[in-house]
Design a protein around this motif. Structure first.
Motif, PDB file in Angstrom:
ATOM      1  N   ALA A  75      -0.256 -13.132  15.225  1.00  0.00           N
ATOM      2  CA  ALA A  75      -1.384 -12.416  14.626  1.00  0.00           C
ATOM      3  C   ALA A  75      -2.569 -12.369  15.581  1.00  0.00           C
ATOM      4  O   ALA A  75      -3.216 -11.328  15.745  1.00  0.00           O
ATOM      5  CB  ALA A  75      -1.780 -13.074  13.309  1.00  0.00           C
ATOM      6  N   ARG A  79      -4.125  -8.953  17.198  1.00  0.00           N
ATOM      7  CA  ARG A  79      -5.503  -8.603  16.850  1.00  0.00           C
ATOM      8  C   ARG A  79      -6.461  -8.735  18.042  1.00  0.00           C
ATOM      9  O   ARG A  79      -7.297  -7.857  18.268  1.00  0.00           O
ATOM     10  CB  ARG A  79      -5.986  -9.485  15.699  1.00  0.00           C
ATOM     11  N   THR A  87      -3.184  -5.599  11.210  1.00  0.00           N
ATOM     12  CA  THR A  87      -2.562  -6.831  10.720  1.00  0.00           C
ATOM     13  C   THR A  87      -3.659  -7.782  10.297  1.00  0.00           C
ATOM     14  O   THR A  87      -4.510  -8.146  11.102  1.00  0.00           O
ATOM     15  CB  THR A  87      -1.700  -7.477  11.822  1.00  0.00           C
ATOM     16  N   LYS A  88      -3.663  -8.179   9.027  1.00  0.00           N
ATOM     17  CA  LYS A  88      -4.761  -8.982   8.483  1.00  0.00           C
ATOM     18  C   LYS A  88      -4.393 -10.469   8.414  1.00  0.00           C
ATOM     19  O   LYS A  88      -3.225 -10.825   8.270  1.00  0.00           O
ATOM     20  CB  LYS A  88      -5.141  -8.498   7.080  1.00  0.00           C
ATOM     21  N   LEU A  89      -5.426 -11.304   8.483  1.00  0.00           N
ATOM     22  CA  LEU A  89      -5.269 -12.739   8.282  1.00  0.00           C
ATOM     23  C   LEU A  89      -5.864 -13.094   6.928  1.00  0.00           C
ATOM     24  O   LEU A  89      -7.072 -12.970   6.731  1.00  0.00           O
ATOM     25  CB  LEU A  89      -5.978 -13.514   9.393  1.00  0.00           C
ATOM     26  N   ASP A  92      -3.735 -17.589   6.278  1.00  0.00           N
ATOM     27  CA  ASP A  92      -3.509 -18.220   7.576  1.00  0.00           C
ATOM     28  C   ASP A  92      -2.652 -19.476   7.459  1.00  0.00           C
ATOM     29  O   ASP A  92      -2.758 -20.388   8.270  1.00  0.00           O
ATOM     30  CB  ASP A  92      -4.839 -18.559   8.258  1.00  0.00           C
ATOM     31  N   CYS A  99      -0.401 -10.895   6.600  1.00  0.00           N
ATOM     32  CA  CYS A  99      -0.186 -10.763   8.045  1.00  0.00           C
ATOM     33  C   CYS A  99       1.220 -10.271   8.398  1.00  0.00           C
ATOM     34  O   CYS A  99       1.604 -10.296   9.566  1.00  0.00           O
ATOM     35  CB  CYS A  99      -0.425 -12.115   8.714  1.00  0.00           C
ATOM     36  N   TYR A 109       5.844 -13.559   9.021  1.00  0.00           N
ATOM     37  CA  TYR A 109       4.435 -13.904   8.811  1.00  0.00           C
ATOM     38  C   TYR A 109       3.839 -14.199  10.188  1.00  0.00           C
ATOM     39  O   TYR A 109       4.094 -15.243  10.778  1.00  0.00           O
ATOM     40  CB  TYR A 109       4.291 -15.131   7.917  1.00  0.00           C
ATOM     41  N   SER A 110       3.019 -13.295  10.671  1.00  0.00           N
ATOM     42  CA  SER A 110       2.521 -13.430  12.041  1.00  0.00           C
ATOM     43  C   SER A 110       1.461 -14.513  12.200  1.00  0.00           C
ATOM     44  O   SER A 110       1.153 -14.917  13.316  1.00  0.00           O
ATOM     45  CB  SER A 110       1.955 -12.090  12.526  1.00  0.00           C
ATOM     46  N   CYS A 111       0.915 -15.025  11.078  1.00  0.00           N
ATOM     47  CA  CYS A 111      -0.129 -16.046  11.185  1.00  0.00           C
ATOM     48  C   CYS A 111       0.427 -17.404  11.589  1.00  0.00           C
ATOM     49  O   CYS A 111      -0.304 -18.256  12.084  1.00  0.00           O
ATOM     50  CB  CYS A 111      -0.898 -16.171   9.874  1.00  0.00           C
ATOM     51  N   THR A 125       4.001  -2.870  13.737  1.00  0.00           N
ATOM     52  CA  THR A 125       2.843  -3.155  12.899  1.00  0.00           C
ATOM     53  C   THR A 125       2.454  -1.896  12.140  1.00  0.00           C
ATOM     54  O   THR A 125       3.015  -0.816  12.364  1.00  0.00           O
ATOM     55  CB  THR A 125       1.644  -3.617  13.754  1.00  0.00           C
TER      56      THR A 125
END
Length: 206
Positions: A75, A79, A87-89, A92, A99, A109-111, A125
């Motif tokens: 993430a 970003r 892509t949002k956090l 986390d 994410c 889950y990219s976080c 994405t």
């Protein structure tokens, strides 16, 4: 007598400071081997930094090659290094799904996924769905059926829906609910999200 007391006090202060300096030096000497043993010392000039790795991956069909700190999450890489802020956090911590991105055809889950873990992978994405000004059918369905309120979780919802519809073009409502269960919506727009995914299924088949 007063002079003697003052002299004793001065000696006492000197002794205290001298003892403190010796103790500090001893403590520092004791810590140095520990730091070295844990590999935390700075690398020497001209040597590779073991705390950084060069990562190569394709994101939305474009190849990238960048050096990142080993602890950089996917993430953060998307970003901060690639400026793909779609892509949002959220939480986390692997709980909300905001994410979510697609890595080699699978939801991730990219976080909590390290960038170095997906070296050589194909990453997709939310920025890679639309074609120019033309929205992807899933994006269009979310707009037409108001599948969002604040919109913060929407990119993760859409990426999860894409993985589902790529594998199953005609899902039932129960299958959609099961596939989307890892994506939370704090606005509780679940009914509209379900309607949006079912509509996207029809649009993609058409």
């Amino acid at each position: 007598m007063a002079h003697d007391d003052e002299q004793k006090m001065t000696v006492s202060r000197r002794s205290f400071l001298r003892g403190g300096a010796i103790a500090t030096g001893a403590l520092s000497a004791a810590l140095i081997p520990t730091v070295e043993a844990e590999g935390q010392q700075l690398p020497e000039a001209g040597t590779a930094d073991p705390r950084r790795t060069t990562v190569e991956m394709k994101v939305n069909g474009v190849a990238y090659r960048k050096e990142v700190a080993n602890h950089t999450t996917l993430a953060q890489f998307l970003r901060e290094d690639l400026d793909m802020t779609g892509t949002k956090l959220g939480c986390d911590r692997l709980q909300c799904g905001a994410c979510t991105v697609v890595v080699n055809g699978r939801n991730v889950y990219s976080c909590t996924t390290l960038a170095v873990e997906v070296g050589g992978a194909e990453v997709q994405t939310i920025e890679g769905l639309a074609t120019g000004e033309t929205l992807h059918p899933i994006q269009q369905a979310f707009v037409e059926h108001s599948g969002f309120q604040c919109g913060f979780c929407t990119s993760g919802q859409i990426m999860t829906a894409k993985t589902l519809l790529d594998r199953n073009a005609t899902p039932t409502e129960d299958q959609v609910r099961a596939a989307m269960s890892g994506n939370l919506c704090r606005c509780s727009a679940y009914k509209r999200i379900l309607e949006s995914v079912m509509a996207a299924s029809r649009l993609m088949r058409a």
